[in-house]
Design an enzyme around this catalytic site. Structure first.
Site, short mmCIF file in Angstrom:
data_model
loop_
_atom_site.label_atom_id
_atom_site.label_comp_id
_atom_site.label_asym_id
_atom_site.label_seq_id
_atom_site.Cartn_x
_atom_site.Cartn_y
_atom_site.Cartn_z
N ARG A 161 9.63 -0.89 3.79
CA ARG A 161 9.59 -0.17 2.51
C ARG A 161 10.00 -1.10 1.38
O ARG A 161 11.10 -1.66 1.40
CB ARG A 161 10.55 1.03 2.54
CG ARG A 161 10.09 2.17 3.41
CD ARG A 161 10.94 3.42 3.18
NE ARG A 161 10.84 4.26 4.36
CZ ARG A 161 11.76 4.34 5.31
NH1 ARG A 161 12.89 3.66 5.20
NH2 ARG A 161 11.59 5.11 6.35
N HIS A 192 0.83 -1.21 0.00
CA HIS A 192 0.00 0.00 0.00
C HIS A 192 0.86 1.26 0.00
O HIS A 192 2.04 1.21 0.35
CB HIS A 192 -0.94 0.02 1.21
CG HIS A 192 -0.23 0.03 2.52
ND1 HIS A 192 0.27 -1.12 3.11
CD2 HIS A 192 0.10 1.04 3.37
CE1 HIS A 192 0.85 -0.82 4.26
NE2 HIS A 192 0.76 0.50 4.44
#
Length: 311
Positions: free
Chosen positions: A193, A173
């Site tokens: 990340r 997301h």
């Protein structure tokens, strides 16, 4: 026992992608043009809110949780379970993913995992968010990430103000620039990340967590089911947004006078629009407070919108 409503002084953070709306529109007194998050209800070590009023004024929420469990219904939980944020994304956030409880416990020093959800407060026209990915198999997932095929990899969805999105652990997301939202999540600060657009922060590329991301990304992607439903009453419109194993989230649009008894234990409440009062105490946009367990009747007056959550 003192059962006053517990108002909190939030903690705000500087972020590479942050802006100025949290100061301008919500009145949080933090300077800078890179303010990305207001941790409105938080007892997390990375941002532990302070009680603003009453007998516990000046106490950290984590300390209140530890010393006065009766205020929260004696849950037996070892930490305050939820974290409520308002996020101002002036620029795109990194493409990221969160682990579940089991993975975080083993790999992140006993941390909770991170299930979260977003209520869109404002966004650009024709705005989108990244929710999910397009890989059909683990092999395709690894290939797309290792070869940097980001446009092919990420799945974008259109959004508008008032939309609600549940983000389960393992879901790729990203919040896109120009989006203002309220996030309800488990009390966790674990983010992996996957990709960060090769941006630099203080002159350096930010760390990526590709191995951990590949460990936790669920493939193929399956969107969360929409649970929204609305009940209209004379004094308020009640919208159920989500119930999952970690929280229930509801939105209340109050117009006039409305009395309500929360059947849950303690309730987190954030005013996202308007102003009014609760049991005679003034509240306005940007206020965050906790209604203690077994509080009784909450008497609201005014024209305002709240998002509330509980475990």
């Amino acid at each position: 026992m003192n059962k006053d409503i517990i108002f909190l002084n939030p903690v705000c953070t500087h972020n590479i992608w942050g802006g100025t709306r949290l100061n301008r529109e919500f009145g949080y007194s933090i300077e800078g043009d890179d303010i990305g998050e207001c941790w409105g209800i938080s007892a997390h070590p990375s941002g532990d809110d302070t009680v603003r009023n009453g007998a516990f004024q000046g106490m950290k929420l984590s300390e209140l949780w530890e010393k006065h469990p009766e205020l929260f219904g004696n849950t037996g939980m070892d930490r305050f379970p939820l974290l409520v944020k308002i996020i101002d994304a002036k620029d795109d956030l990194s493409i990221q993913v969160h682990p579940d409880d089991a993975y975080a416990k083993v790999h992140e020093n006993g941390s909770l995992g991170k299930t979260e959800c977003w209520f869109i407060l404002d966004c650009k026209e024709n705005a989108t968010l990244v929710v999910g990915h397009n890989a059909k198999t683990r092999e395709e997932l690894e290939q797309m990430i290792q070869e940097g095929k980001w446009k092919k990899f990420i799945r974008e969805i259109p959004i508008k103000p008032g939309d609600f999105i549940q983000i389960d652990p393992g879901t790729v997301h990203a919040i896109k620039g120009g989006t203002l939202l309220l996030e309800t999540q488990q009390s966790s600060d674990i983010t992996y990340r996957v990709y960060d657009y090769d941006r630099k922060w203080n002159g350096k590329l930010r760390e990526l967590h590709v191995k951990q991301s590949l460990d936790v990304i669920k493939t193929p992607f399956q969107p969360a089911k929409d649970q929204r439903s609305i009940t209209h009453t004379e004094g308020a419109d009640l919208e159920h947004l989500e119930t999952c194993p970690y929280y229930t989230v509801e939105k209340y649009d109050i117009h006039g006078t409305w009395d309500h008894v929360f059947e849950a234990g303690f309730v987190n409440a954030s005013v996202i629009e308007g102003e009014g009062s609760i049991n005679g105490r003034k509240i306005k946009k940007g206020d965050h407070f906790i209604i203690p367990a077994d509080f009784g009747t909450c008497s609201f007056e005014g024209n305002l919108s709240l998002i509330c959550s509980w475990v």
